[in-house]
Design a protein around this motif. Structure first.
Motif, PDB file in Angstrom:
ATOM      1  N   ASP A 350       0.831  -1.201   0.000  1.00  0.00           N
ATOM      2  CA  ASP A 350       0.000   0.000   0.000  1.00  0.00           C
ATOM      3  C   ASP A 350       0.869   1.256   0.000  1.00  0.00           C
ATOM      4  O   ASP A 350       0.555   2.244  -0.676  1.00  0.00           O
ATOM      5  N   VAL A 351       1.960   1.208   0.748  1.00  0.00           N
ATOM      6  CA  VAL A 351       2.874   2.348   0.783  1.00  0.00           C
ATOM      7  C   VAL A 351       3.680   2.421  -0.504  1.00  0.00           C
ATOM      8  O   VAL A 351       3.960   3.514  -1.017  1.00  0.00           O
ATOM      9  N   ASP A 352       4.024   1.261  -1.045  1.00  0.00           N
ATOM     10  CA  ASP A 352       4.739   1.250  -2.323  1.00  0.00           C
ATOM     11  C   ASP A 352       3.936   1.995  -3.385  1.00  0.00           C
ATOM     12  O   ASP A 352       4.499   2.709  -4.217  1.00  0.00           O
ATOM     13  N   VAL A 353       2.607   1.820  -3.368  1.00  0.00           N
ATOM     14  CA  VAL A 353       1.760   2.521  -4.329  1.00  0.00           C
ATOM     15  C   VAL A 353       1.878   4.027  -4.165  1.00  0.00           C
ATOM     16  O   VAL A 353       1.951   4.767  -5.151  1.00  0.00           O
ATOM     17  N   LEU A 354       1.923   4.485  -2.917  1.00  0.00           N
ATOM     18  CA  LEU A 354       1.967   5.917  -2.647  1.00  0.00           C
ATOM     19  C   LEU A 354       3.326   6.525  -2.971  1.00  0.00           C
ATOM     20  O   LEU A 354       3.469   7.753  -2.975  1.00  0.00           O
ATOM     21  N   THR A 355       4.299   5.692  -3.247  1.00  0.00           N
ATOM     22  CA  THR A 355       5.591   6.208  -3.702  1.00  0.00           C
ATOM     23  C   THR A 355       5.812   5.869  -5.178  1.00  0.00           C
ATOM     24  O   THR A 355       6.197   6.720  -5.966  1.00  0.00           O
ATOM     25  N   HIS A 356       5.503   4.615  -5.556  1.00  0.00           N
ATOM     26  CA  HIS A 356       5.731   4.176  -6.944  1.00  0.00           C
ATOM     27  C   HIS A 356       4.789   4.880  -7.919  1.00  0.00           C
ATOM     28  O   HIS A 356       5.237   5.600  -8.822  1.00  0.00           O
ATOM     29  N   GLU A 357       3.481   4.683  -7.736  1.00  0.00           N
ATOM     30  CA  GLU A 357       2.543   5.282  -8.684  1.00  0.00           C
ATOM     31  C   GLU A 357       2.551   6.811  -8.581  1.00  0.00           C
ATOM     32  O   GLU A 357       2.347   7.505  -9.572  1.00  0.00           O
ATOM     33  N   ALA A 358       2.813   7.317  -7.382  1.00  0.00           N
ATOM     34  CA  ALA A 358       2.925   8.767  -7.243  1.00  0.00           C
ATOM     35  C   ALA A 358       4.165   9.293  -7.965  1.00  0.00           C
ATOM     36  O   ALA A 358       4.185  10.455  -8.396  1.00  0.00           O
ATOM     37  N   GLY A 359       5.190   8.455  -8.108  1.00  0.00           N
ATOM     38  CA  GLY A 359       6.353   8.862  -8.903  1.00  0.00           C
ATOM     39  C   GLY A 359       5.979   9.077 -10.352  1.00  0.00           C
ATOM     40  O   GLY A 359       6.397  10.049 -10.993  1.00  0.00           O
ATOM     41  N   HIS A 360       5.167   8.155 -10.895  1.00  0.00           N
ATOM     42  CA  HIS A 360       4.652   8.343 -12.253  1.00  0.00           C
ATOM     43  C   HIS A 360       3.816   9.618 -12.331  1.00  0.00           C
ATOM     44  O   HIS A 360       3.939  10.414 -13.264  1.00  0.00           O
ATOM     45  N   ALA A 361       2.937   9.777 -11.354  1.00  0.00           N
ATOM     46  CA  ALA A 361       2.030  10.917 -11.374  1.00  0.00           C
ATOM     47  C   ALA A 361       2.795  12.235 -11.278  1.00  0.00           C
ATOM     48  O   ALA A 361       2.439  13.229 -11.935  1.00  0.00           O
ATOM     49  N   PHE A 362       3.846  12.255 -10.471  1.00  0.00           N
ATOM     50  CA  PHE A 362       4.645  13.482 -10.328  1.00  0.00           C
ATOM     51  C   PHE A 362       5.285  13.868 -11.653  1.00  0.00           C
ATOM     52  O   PHE A 362       5.266  15.028 -12.058  1.00  0.00           O
ATOM     53  N   GLN A 363       5.835  12.867 -12.361  1.00  0.00           N
ATOM     54  CA  GLN A 363       6.444  13.175 -13.656  1.00  0.00           C
ATOM     55  C   GLN A 363       5.404  13.709 -14.637  1.00  0.00           C
ATOM     56  O   GLN A 363       5.649  14.667 -15.369  1.00  0.00           O
ATOM     57  N   ALA A 364       4.219  13.098 -14.647  1.00  0.00           N
ATOM     58  CA  ALA A 364       3.156  13.553 -15.532  1.00  0.00           C
ATOM     59  C   ALA A 364       2.734  14.972 -15.186  1.00  0.00           C
ATOM     60  O   ALA A 364       2.477  15.799 -16.079  1.00  0.00           O
ATOM     61  N   TYR A 365       2.681  15.272 -13.895  1.00  0.00           N
ATOM     62  CA  TYR A 365       2.318  16.614 -13.435  1.00  0.00           C
ATOM     63  C   TYR A 365       3.343  17.648 -13.892  1.00  0.00           C
ATOM     64  O   TYR A 365       2.991  18.723 -14.394  1.00  0.00           O
ATOM     65  N   VAL A 366       4.625  17.324 -13.760  1.00  0.00           N
ATOM     66  CA  VAL A 366       5.693  18.245 -14.174  1.00  0.00           C
ATOM     67  C   VAL A 366       5.624  18.483 -15.681  1.00  0.00           C
ATOM     68  O   VAL A 366       5.771  19.620 -16.150  1.00  0.00           O
ATOM     69  N   ALA A 367       5.383  17.415 -16.451  1.00  0.00           N
ATOM     70  CA  ALA A 367       5.288  17.567 -17.908  1.00  0.00           C
ATOM     71  C   ALA A 367       4.126  18.472 -18.292  1.00  0.00           C
ATOM     72  O   ALA A 367       4.233  19.284 -19.218  1.00  0.00           O
ATOM     73  N   MET A 368       2.999  18.337 -17.580  1.00  0.00           N
ATOM     74  CA  MET A 368       1.856  19.196 -17.876  1.00  0.00           C
ATOM     75  C   MET A 368       2.156  20.642 -17.502  1.00  0.00           C
ATOM     76  O   MET A 368       1.759  21.573 -18.201  1.00  0.00           O
ATOM     77  N   GLU A 369       2.871  20.841 -16.403  1.00  0.00           N
ATOM     78  CA  GLU A 369       3.275  22.200 -16.020  1.00  0.00           C
ATOM     79  C   GLU A 369       4.139  22.836 -17.102  1.00  0.00           C
ATOM     80  O   GLU A 369       4.066  24.047 -17.336  1.00  0.00           O
ATOM     81  N   ASN A 370       4.943  22.008 -17.766  1.00  0.00           N
ATOM     82  CA  ASN A 370       5.856  22.509 -18.793  1.00  0.00           C
ATOM     83  C   ASN A 370       5.222  22.534 -20.183  1.00  0.00           C
ATOM     84  O   ASN A 370       5.901  22.878 -21.155  1.00  0.00           O
ATOM     85  N   HIS A 371       3.939  22.136 -20.269  1.00  0.00           N
ATOM     86  CA  HIS A 371       3.166  22.202 -21.519  1.00  0.00           C
ATOM     87  C   HIS A 371       3.848  21.456 -22.668  1.00  0.00           C
ATOM     88  O   HIS A 371       3.912  21.954 -23.798  1.00  0.00           O
TER      89      HIS A 371
END
Length: 562
Positions: A350-371
């Motif tokens: 459960d904690v792995d999800v909050l770090t692993h999948e959130a790692g994917h989500a963070f990268q996607a968020y940064v890419a969207m910020e950079n358009h």
């Protein structure tokens, strides 16, 4: 900021989408300047994002409840029509690449955009449209079958995710019984699983041959968008794992079995890491999410903004329930943001999800910020997994929030589990190479190949008389083999880099984070080897690159026994 639950889904008008692309192709062919060609590309990106918004929103809602008839029907719609949309996008790529003004695209977005287009146009066309539709149908059938798993155990009706804690029980008889109950389901659906895979291999190989390739193992490297390496480099990597990693893990496994006081270890014992039980999170799902928010606020200003956005949009769905698809993932809804899906079951996963999948989500968020445009928003999957797997290690200063007094146990478990994954990932990859290169194999012969590879990559395993696993069918539990062939080696390539980030974090946490952040910000503007080199790390294809990191991590594990 619209919450996920309130997003409006609307089925795309596919004829209109296809007409839009026909017009864009005509404009690309007629473009007189680089500016005109750039305008065509930007119009494509907008159209692609609009279609992707609907497709990805549908996929998420379908996996949240595979029994929902509306999204079941919509998923079938996308299975049928997405190949045609993808093919006409490839026609546009061909027109863009054929333009005398194509350099304008490279000047604006980098040479890698052209490389990605060139690889993509080699991977599909109208000749395989019907086969791609059939492939989608088969994958959807497998997902639905897998999601239907219900196991009667301990007086309860459980999903596979809910069965997980029993497979880690300190009671050996319970562990064995849990594996037997799981195996009984798969054995009961043996013919269906075998048939689905046979059809998939036949369908995918037919696609490859129609496009001029020997089999799907060759075509897959194009469809995975792999740049600057191929099957030869991956085979070299697998050989290193056998030579330099497997012996180290065998020693760690023997040490661990002594730690848990098991003298004749079987397959069902390998999920237990400590005699008094594996570390589990000390909190409710709601508390875990709250601690995740606290962790990302402390990690960096960038992750603080990211996690606040995720919570405001309510883009976490982590509780296991009947009808919900198995597994976990991060899906990005173009123009909206990332969504994290999981099935919490009370284990450290459960904690792995909050770090692993959130790692994917963070990268996607940064890419969207950079358009960034769609083609550059993320790199190849082997690089995407660096974002997630490295985040698991870089968040270690806050693991105590989740595990309290069991933090040291969790971190030892996580390091052992991460290193031990490499042989299994290579096993999955080599198995698939053989399956597509030898499609004549019968179901029983496939299982024999799997057992032979188990002995090669994980010689310490004894399956005893377990149903399903004992006959070599355990590969059918691995969703990726059915759903996204040849993806699994990407986890290995990423894990090797993540373990290097772990070593860098041990030496200098701040420097490791800045190197990670720089890699994330590059998104899909560089290939996997380029990204790894830019982070100052060893590219795993280079002979001798695995031995140092395997030694460092194994030594850390030995020194941090608890």
């Amino acid at each position: 900021m619209t919450p996920f639950s309130q997003l409006n889904y609307q089925r795309p008008d596919v004829p209109a989408v296809l007409e839009t692309y026909k017009q864009l192709i005509a404009r690309a062919n007629a473009a007189q300047t680089g500016e005109e060609l750039l305008a065509v590309y930007k119009a494509h990106d907008a159209a692609d994002q609009a279609y992707g918004f609907a497709a990805n929103l549908c996929n998420i809602r379908h996996t949240l409840d595979t029994t929902d008839p509306f999204y079941d029907e919509e998923t079938a719609f996308f299975d049928e029509h997405t190949p045609a949309v993808g093919n006409i996008q490839l026609e546009l790529y061909r027109a863009l690449l054929a333009s005398p003004h194509r350099q304008a695209l490279a000047d604006a977005y980098g040479d890698i955009l052209l490389k990605k287009m060139e690889i993509a146009v080699k991977s599909a066309d109208d000749r395989v449209l019907a086969l791609m539709q059939e492939d989608n149908r088969l994958v959807s059938a497998y997902i639905k079958l897998y999601a239907s798993v219900k196991v009667e155990f301990d007086g309860k009706t459980l999903t596979l995710a809910q069965l997980g804690p029993y497979k880690q029980s300190t009671d050996r008889a319970v562990r064995k019984a849990a594996y037997e109950a799981e195996g009984a389901f798969f054995d009961a659906h043996r013919e269906e699983l075998d048939s689905l895979y046979s059809q998939m291999v036949e369908c995918r190989n037919a696609q490859a041959k129609a496009l001029g390739y020997k089999d799907y193992s060759e075509l897959s490297y194009l469809r995975m968008g792999r740049i600057d390496y191929g099957p030869e480099e991956v085979a070299r990597y697998r050989r290193q794992v056998v030579r330099d990693v497997v012996p180290a893990i065998a020693q760690l496994q023997a040490r661990r079995m002594k730690r848990v006081e098991v003298t004749d270890p079987k397959f069902y014992d390998l999920g237990l890491y400590f005699k008094d039980g594996n570390p589990i999170p000390h909190g409710t799902p709601e508390q875990l999410l709250a601690w995740a928010k606290q962790m990302y606020h402390a990690l960096s200003p960038e992750t603080a903004r990211f996690i606040d956005d995720m919570f405001q949009r309510e883009t976490f769905d982590v509780l296991s329930r009947p009808g919900k698809a198995q597994g976990g993932y991060c899906e990005t809804i173009p123009g909206y943001g990332p969504f994290v899906f999981s099935n919490f079951n009370g284990t450290s996963g459960d904690v792995d999800v909050l770090t692993h999948e959130a790692g994917h989500a963070f990268q996607a968020y940064v890419a969207m910020e950079n358009h960034l445009p769609g083609e550059l928003a993320s790199p190849g999957m082997e690089s995407c997994e660096i974002h997630s797997m490295s985040m698991e290690f870089l968040t270690s200063p806050w693991h105590h929030l989740f595990f309290g007094p069991d933090t040291a146990k969790y971190q030892l478990y996580h390091a052992e589990d991460s290193l031990s994954f490499l042989p299994y990932g290579c096993l999955v990859d080599e198995f698939q190479q053989i399956m597509y290169q030898q499609p004549h194999l019968t179901p029983d012969e496939r299982n024999r190949v799997w057992l032979e590879l188990e002995h090669k990559y994980r010689p310490w395993i004894d399956f005893a008389d377990l149903p399903f696993y004992g006959r070599g069918a355990g590969w059918q539990r691995q969703l990726h083999i059915y759903e996204c062939p040849f993806y699994y080696i990407d986890y290995c390539l990423a894990q090797t880099v993540a373990l290097q980030f772990f070593a860098a974090h041990l030496a200098d946490p701040k420097d490791a984070w800045q190197r990670y952040l720089a890699l994330v910000r590059q998104a899909g503007t560089a290939s996997y080897p380029q990204l790894v080199k830019a982070a100052g790390l060893a590219v795993p294809f280079e002979d001798g690159s695995l031995a140092p990191v395997a030694h460092t991590v194994a030594q850390w594990i030995v020194e941090h026994q608890v």
